[in-house]
Design a protein around this motif. Structure first.
Motif, PDB file in Angstrom:
ATOM      1  N   THR A 151     -47.910  21.209 -24.054  1.00 35.47           N
ATOM      2  CA  THR A 151     -48.497  19.706 -24.387  1.00 35.47           C
ATOM      3  C   THR A 151     -48.033  18.798 -25.302  1.00 35.47           C
ATOM      4  O   THR A 151     -47.867  17.703 -25.211  1.00 35.47           O
ATOM      5  CB  THR A 151     -49.941  19.672 -24.226  1.00 35.47           C
ATOM      6  OG1 THR A 151     -50.501  20.182 -25.157  1.00 35.47           O
ATOM      7  CG2 THR A 151     -50.762  20.220 -22.939  1.00 35.47           C
ATOM      8  N   ASN A 161     -42.790  23.750 -23.351  1.00 33.69           N
ATOM      9  CA  ASN A 161     -42.764  22.659 -22.378  1.00 33.69           C
ATOM     10  C   ASN A 161     -41.915  23.157 -20.876  1.00 33.69           C
ATOM     11  O   ASN A 161     -42.386  22.548 -19.926  1.00 33.69           O
ATOM     12  CB  ASN A 161     -42.154  21.638 -23.016  1.00 33.69           C
ATOM     13  CG  ASN A 161     -42.211  20.268 -22.510  1.00 33.69           C
ATOM     14  OD1 ASN A 161     -43.306  20.013 -21.658  1.00 33.69           O
ATOM     15  ND2 ASN A 161     -40.967  19.562 -22.452  1.00 33.69           N
ATOM     16  N   ARG A 184     -43.070  22.707 -17.130  1.00 36.18           N
ATOM     17  CA  ARG A 184     -42.355  22.233 -16.166  1.00 36.18           C
ATOM     18  C   ARG A 184     -42.160  22.915 -14.958  1.00 36.18           C
ATOM     19  O   ARG A 184     -42.213  22.566 -13.564  1.00 36.18           O
ATOM     20  CB  ARG A 184     -41.216  21.524 -16.757  1.00 36.18           C
ATOM     21  CG  ARG A 184     -41.275  20.532 -17.912  1.00 36.18           C
ATOM     22  CD  ARG A 184     -40.248  19.470 -17.808  1.00 36.18           C
ATOM     23  NE  ARG A 184     -39.164  20.236 -18.320  1.00 36.18           N
ATOM     24  CZ  ARG A 184     -38.621  20.579 -19.408  1.00 36.18           C
ATOM     25  NH1 ARG A 184     -39.214  20.521 -20.407  1.00 36.18           N
ATOM     26  NH2 ARG A 184     -37.395  21.341 -19.723  1.00 36.18           N
ATOM     27  N   ARG A 234     -45.294  23.669 -13.010  1.00 34.17           N
ATOM     28  CA  ARG A 234     -45.560  22.289 -12.227  1.00 34.17           C
ATOM     29  C   ARG A 234     -44.527  22.248 -11.051  1.00 34.17           C
ATOM     30  O   ARG A 234     -45.126  21.852  -9.845  1.00 34.17           O
ATOM     31  CB  ARG A 234     -45.356  21.162 -13.248  1.00 34.17           C
ATOM     32  CG  ARG A 234     -45.932  19.857 -12.166  1.00 34.17           C
ATOM     33  CD  ARG A 234     -45.408  18.585 -13.391  1.00 34.17           C
ATOM     34  NE  ARG A 234     -44.078  18.329 -13.289  1.00 34.17           N
ATOM     35  CZ  ARG A 234     -43.327  17.591 -14.344  1.00 34.17           C
ATOM     36  NH1 ARG A 234     -44.081  17.304 -15.575  1.00 34.17           N
ATOM     37  NH2 ARG A 234     -42.202  17.724 -14.427  1.00 34.17           N
ATOM     38  N   ASN A 273     -54.924  21.282 -18.447  1.00 36.88           N
ATOM     39  CA  ASN A 273     -53.853  19.884 -18.986  1.00 36.88           C
ATOM     40  C   ASN A 273     -52.793  20.637 -19.222  1.00 36.88           C
ATOM     41  O   ASN A 273     -52.105  19.869 -20.365  1.00 36.88           O
ATOM     42  CB  ASN A 273     -54.632  19.122 -19.820  1.00 36.88           C
ATOM     43  CG  ASN A 273     -55.733  18.447 -19.381  1.00 36.88           C
ATOM     44  OD1 ASN A 273     -55.921  18.055 -18.225  1.00 36.88           O
ATOM     45  ND2 ASN A 273     -56.767  18.222 -20.299  1.00 36.88           N
ATOM     46  N   PHE A 296     -50.117  20.414 -17.629  1.00 30.97           N
ATOM     47  CA  PHE A 296     -49.351  19.386 -17.379  1.00 30.97           C
ATOM     48  C   PHE A 296     -50.307  18.188 -16.990  1.00 30.97           C
ATOM     49  O   PHE A 296     -51.394  18.400 -16.607  1.00 30.97           O
ATOM     50  CB  PHE A 296     -48.463  19.585 -16.337  1.00 30.97           C
ATOM     51  CG  PHE A 296     -48.648  20.587 -15.254  1.00 30.97           C
ATOM     52  CD1 PHE A 296     -49.650  20.247 -14.117  1.00 30.97           C
ATOM     53  CD2 PHE A 296     -48.230  22.017 -15.258  1.00 30.97           C
ATOM     54  CE1 PHE A 296     -50.040  21.228 -13.336  1.00 30.97           C
ATOM     55  CE2 PHE A 296     -48.800  22.855 -14.573  1.00 30.97           C
ATOM     56  CZ  PHE A 296     -49.636  22.561 -13.639  1.00 30.97           C
ATOM     57  N   SER A 297     -49.755  16.873 -16.892  1.00 29.83           N
ATOM     58  CA  SER A 297     -50.582  15.902 -16.487  1.00 29.83           C
ATOM     59  C   SER A 297     -50.732  15.941 -14.911  1.00 29.83           C
ATOM     60  O   SER A 297     -49.882  16.383 -14.166  1.00 29.83           O
ATOM     61  CB  SER A 297     -50.004  14.608 -16.875  1.00 29.83           C
ATOM     62  OG  SER A 297     -48.893  14.154 -15.959  1.00 29.83           O
ATOM     63  N   ILE A 298     -51.926  15.356 -14.636  1.00 31.62           N
ATOM     64  CA  ILE A 298     -52.262  15.400 -13.139  1.00 31.62           C
ATOM     65  C   ILE A 298     -51.270  14.424 -12.315  1.00 31.62           C
ATOM     66  O   ILE A 298     -51.044  14.570 -11.256  1.00 31.62           O
ATOM     67  CB  ILE A 298     -53.666  14.959 -12.701  1.00 31.62           C
ATOM     68  CG1 ILE A 298     -54.500  16.359 -13.402  1.00 31.62           C
ATOM     69  CG2 ILE A 298     -53.925  14.955 -11.506  1.00 31.62           C
ATOM     70  CD1 ILE A 298     -54.170  17.566 -12.843  1.00 31.62           C
ATOM     71  N   GLU A 299     -51.021  13.413 -13.173  1.00 30.82           N
ATOM     72  CA  GLU A 299     -50.185  12.089 -12.516  1.00 30.82           C
ATOM     73  C   GLU A 299     -48.977  12.549 -12.312  1.00 30.82           C
ATOM     74  O   GLU A 299     -48.208  12.300 -11.434  1.00 30.82           O
ATOM     75  CB  GLU A 299     -50.287  10.875 -13.537  1.00 30.82           C
ATOM     76  CG  GLU A 299     -51.265  10.212 -13.651  1.00 30.82           C
ATOM     77  CD  GLU A 299     -52.627  11.086 -14.505  1.00 30.82           C
ATOM     78  OE1 GLU A 299     -53.579  10.731 -14.329  1.00 30.82           O
ATOM     79  OE2 GLU A 299     -52.127  12.047 -15.367  1.00 30.82           O
ATOM     80  N   GLU A 300     -48.318  13.467 -13.206  1.00 32.92           N
ATOM     81  CA  GLU A 300     -47.107  13.970 -13.046  1.00 32.92           C
ATOM     82  C   GLU A 300     -46.918  15.177 -11.746  1.00 32.92           C
ATOM     83  O   GLU A 300     -45.734  15.084 -11.207  1.00 32.92           O
ATOM     84  CB  GLU A 300     -46.288  14.900 -14.346  1.00 32.92           C
ATOM     85  CG  GLU A 300     -46.111  13.691 -15.356  1.00 32.92           C
ATOM     86  CD  GLU A 300     -45.606  14.410 -16.642  1.00 32.92           C
ATOM     87  OE1 GLU A 300     -44.966  13.925 -17.481  1.00 32.92           O
ATOM     88  OE2 GLU A 300     -46.179  15.413 -16.823  1.00 32.92           O
TER      89      GLU A 300
END
Length: 305
Positions: free
Chosen positions: A213, A220, A224, A227, A256, A258-262
């Motif tokens: 994060t 990171n 990715r 995700r 978290n 990764f962000s839920i929006e992403e």
């Protein structure tokens, strides 16, 4: 006052949740312990201590049924556990018979993710939707389907095994006995594998999440990749099933990493345009640790008369 009280078990790869739930979905009592601590002792000993623990609320003789959610595939008769890759000590059916003999009550078994989605559909984020996919990202990758307000388990009782779709070109062994399964690359297992590979276990799971994060490499990059693979799987599921809603939860989502929006943006990249991409709703689960327990009560109400 409730007419029935159910003893519910929600067995995950990392955590074992249990509690007492009424026929109205009220959770009278619940607790979470590490799964490995439960199966490091004789199962009868654990169940007996659990019954004593719950005695403040209800005696064993007043439990209408016990419902066990398991991270396994189950035969269509819902008695025999077929494959339990993330809790291999569950394999077989002896524990069901033991539980019945201790409680002197019916014991129902269902996939843990099916119970979690039932809970969310009855009282949580999926309430009011008729066709829903539930995706639960924890140690492994679990999936469940409700179609036309009914749980869909398939012709052989093993529908929606999203985590065990095979990825072409991948040959890493999975605990299920096969190779290249999606959950190896799209769930908590993927991060644990990366920890072993990049730090030889010197970095903890929690530390790896924090480093990811904060944008620290290689963590990171690992986040990715997880995700991306998760989004590919969920996007493919949406294209195939065309649900109104996907609800997502589990330890990896809650952490978290990764962000839920992403994640949502990446999922939609893999969904058929214009529909269902334009209309699909994606939400987080809302019942937390209690989803599987509440769903267990709903399952019992539908199967015990």
């Amino acid at each position: 006052m409730p007419n029935k009280i159910f003893l519910a078990f929600d067995i995950g790869g990392t955590y074992f949740r249990y509690g007492l739930v009424t026929d109205t979905g009220a959770v009278l009592y619940h607790k979470r312990v590490l799964t490995k601590t439960v199966f490091s002792q004789p199962y009868e000993k654990f169940v007996n201590s659990l019954v004593e623990e719950c005695a403040h609320y209800v005696s064993a003789g007043n439990i209408a049924a016990a419902i066990v959610g398991v991270p396994c595939t189950i035969d269509v008769a819902r008695r025999r556990l077929l494959s339990c890759p993330n809790v291999q000590s569950l394999q077989g059916e002896a524990f069901v018979k033991k539980l019945e003999s201790i409680l002197c009550a019916p014991v129902l078994v269902e996939r843990d993710v099916n119970l979690a989605l039932l809970g969310e559909h009855w009282m949580g984020a999926a309430r009011g939707y008729s066709t829903v996919a539930g995706v639960f990202v924890g140690t492994g990758l679990g999936c469940s389907l409700i179609i036309n307000n009914s749980l869909f388990t398939g012709a052989h009782g093993v529908a929606a095994e999203l985590g065990h779709i095979k990825i072409p070109g991948q040959s890493d062994p999975c605990a299920c006995g096969d190779y290249g399964c999606l959950e190896l690359y799209a769930a908590g297992i993927a991060l644990r594998r990366a920890i072993e590979s990049f730090s030889e276990g010197r970095v903890s799971y929690e530390e790896a999440v924090v480093k990811a994060t904060q944008g620290e490499e290689p963590w990171n990059m690992v986040a990715r990749q997880i995700r991306e693979m998760l989004a590919w799987g969920v996007g493919t599921l949406i294209t195939l099933i065309d649900p109104e809603l996907v609800v997502m939860g589990g330890g990896v989502i809650d952490s978290n990493l990764f962000s839920i929006e992403e994640l949502v943006q990446t999922i939609k990249k893999y969904v058929r345009k214009p529909e269902p991409a334009n209309s699909i709703a994606i939400k987080l689960t809302s019942l937390g640790d209690k989803a599987g327990l509440i769903g267990a009560a709903k399952f019992a109400l539908e199967h015990i008369r």
